[in-house]
Design a protein around this motif. Structure first.
Motif, PDB file in Angstrom:
ATOM      1  N   ALA A 266       6.530  45.325  57.626  1.00 36.60           N
ATOM      2  CA  ALA A 266       5.803  46.668  57.624  1.00 36.60           C
ATOM      3  C   ALA A 266       6.004  47.483  58.780  1.00 36.60           C
ATOM      4  O   ALA A 266       6.653  47.183  59.805  1.00 36.60           O
ATOM      5  N   GLN A 267       5.621  48.743  58.644  1.00 34.05           N
ATOM      6  CA  GLN A 267       5.821  49.716  59.634  1.00 34.05           C
ATOM      7  C   GLN A 267       5.008  49.212  60.822  1.00 34.05           C
ATOM      8  O   GLN A 267       4.101  48.442  61.095  1.00 34.05           O
TER       9      GLN A 267
ATOM     10  N   SER B 188       6.139  46.775  62.720  1.00 41.49           N
ATOM     11  CA  SER B 188       6.258  45.245  62.873  1.00 41.49           C
ATOM     12  C   SER B 188       7.281  44.660  63.992  1.00 41.49           C
ATOM     13  O   SER B 188       7.330  43.688  64.239  1.00 41.49           O
TER      14      SER B 188
ATOM     15  N   LYS C  29      10.704  45.168  63.202  1.00 38.66           N
ATOM     16  CA  LYS C  29      11.788  44.932  62.441  1.00 38.66           C
ATOM     17  C   LYS C  29      13.248  45.599  63.040  1.00 38.66           C
ATOM     18  O   LYS C  29      14.012  45.151  63.163  1.00 38.66           O
TER      19      LYS C  29
ATOM     20  N   TRP D 100      11.429  48.553  55.574  1.00 31.33           N
ATOM     21  CA  TRP D 100       9.946  47.767  55.127  1.00 31.33           C
ATOM     22  C   TRP D 100       9.860  47.360  53.982  1.00 31.33           C
ATOM     23  O   TRP D 100       9.227  46.487  53.730  1.00 31.33           O
TER      24      TRP D 100
ATOM     25  N   THR E  91       3.241  47.068  50.705  1.00 29.27           N
ATOM     26  CA  THR E  91       3.133  46.424  51.661  1.00 29.27           C
ATOM     27  C   THR E  91       2.096  45.196  51.457  1.00 29.27           C
ATOM     28  O   THR E  91       2.221  44.088  51.867  1.00 29.27           O
TER      29      THR E  91
END
Length: 263
Positions: free
Chosen positions: A31-32, A34, A36, A138, A238
């Motif tokens: 998710a935004q 996170s 990543k 995402w 999400t």
């Protein structure tokens, strides 16, 4: 600092799928906020891999405006399935797969301040043949929802701007079609699982505060309220991914500090 367990997980996936003549293609989903992109970038530097993000291959502003007119106004907002140039992504991955030791491969870039693709002259260039290709996104690996799950709005944004469900159904159809085809080409996907959707807003606000040079607690309340509305564009998928709607080879649950959760 990136947790060593996360770096090791990405490295192990790449090593597992390495073979002569084949460059592993590994996805990092989450998710935004996170972490990543930070993880994928750090792992790429560690491994000598090429890194790019789904954020790098958004459709241009003009292309999204055309989608907004032809399909639904919410497609003007970048991010949801349907707003990426998947052909550009695939062409870039094909170029990286064919790269030689003396190759120079341009990697797409998106200017978020301008809300448009950066000029090609500003794209970064990967030199040589990568040890792996790491792509973060995402919604990477997300599976489509069942039709029955699309019927009711999930939040105020959907209720007020997508009451008939055209936008969410179009995004879901994109996930079921062209996105699923692209995702199937990945050798493996690592999913950074947020502890809850509530954490996503906090993480996104922390990102925003950092961009503004502020401690998270000093982010203006009005900006937090704007971000709360913005992430509603991503809430449906999400939540679906957090509930298991993602094809991932490794899932690592994070705590609210983005550290791997150890029960």
């Amino acid at each position: 600092m990136i947790h060593a367990r996360l770096l090791d997980a990405v490295g192990s996936l790449a090593a597992r799928h390495a073979r002569p003549g084949h460059i592993p293609l590994i996805g990092v989903a989450g998710a935004q906020g996170s972490g990543k992109t930070t993880l994928a970038r750090g792992a790429a530097e560690r491994m000598g891999a090429a890194h790019l993000s789904l954020d790098d291959v958004y459709l241009t502003g003009a292309e999204r405006q055309a989608l907004a007119r032809e399909v639904h106004p919410l497609f003007a907002v970048r991010g949801p399935p349907g707003t990426h140039d998947l052909d550009l992504l695939e062409r870039t991955l094909a170029s990286l797969s064919a790269a030689k030791t003396d190759s120079r491969t341009p990697l797409p870039a998106f200017d978020k301040l301008a809300d448009d693709r950066a000029p090609r002259t500003d794209w970064p260039v990967f030199a040589g043949r990568p040890a792996a290709m790491l792509v973060d996104g995402w919604c990477l690996g997300a599976t489509p929802q069942a039709e029955a799950d699309l019927a009711a709005p999930i939040n105020a944004l959907e209720a007020e701007q997508d009451g008939e469900g055209r936008w969410r159904r179009a995004a879901n159809a994109a996930l079921a079609g062209p996105y699923a085809e692209v995702f199937a080409r990945f050798d493996a996907v690592l999913f950074l699982k947020a502890p809850s959707f509530d954490a996503v807003l906090d993480w996104r606000c922390e990102q925003e505060a950092g961009l503004m040079g502020l401690p998270p607690a000093e982010l203006p309340p009005a900006r937090r309220a704007e971000l709360a509305v913005f992430i509603q564009h991503f809430e449906r998928i999400t939540r679906h991914m957090l509930a298991g709607g993602v094809r991932a080879d490794i899932t690592i649950t994070l705590d609210r500090q983005r550290h791997p959760f150890s029960p």
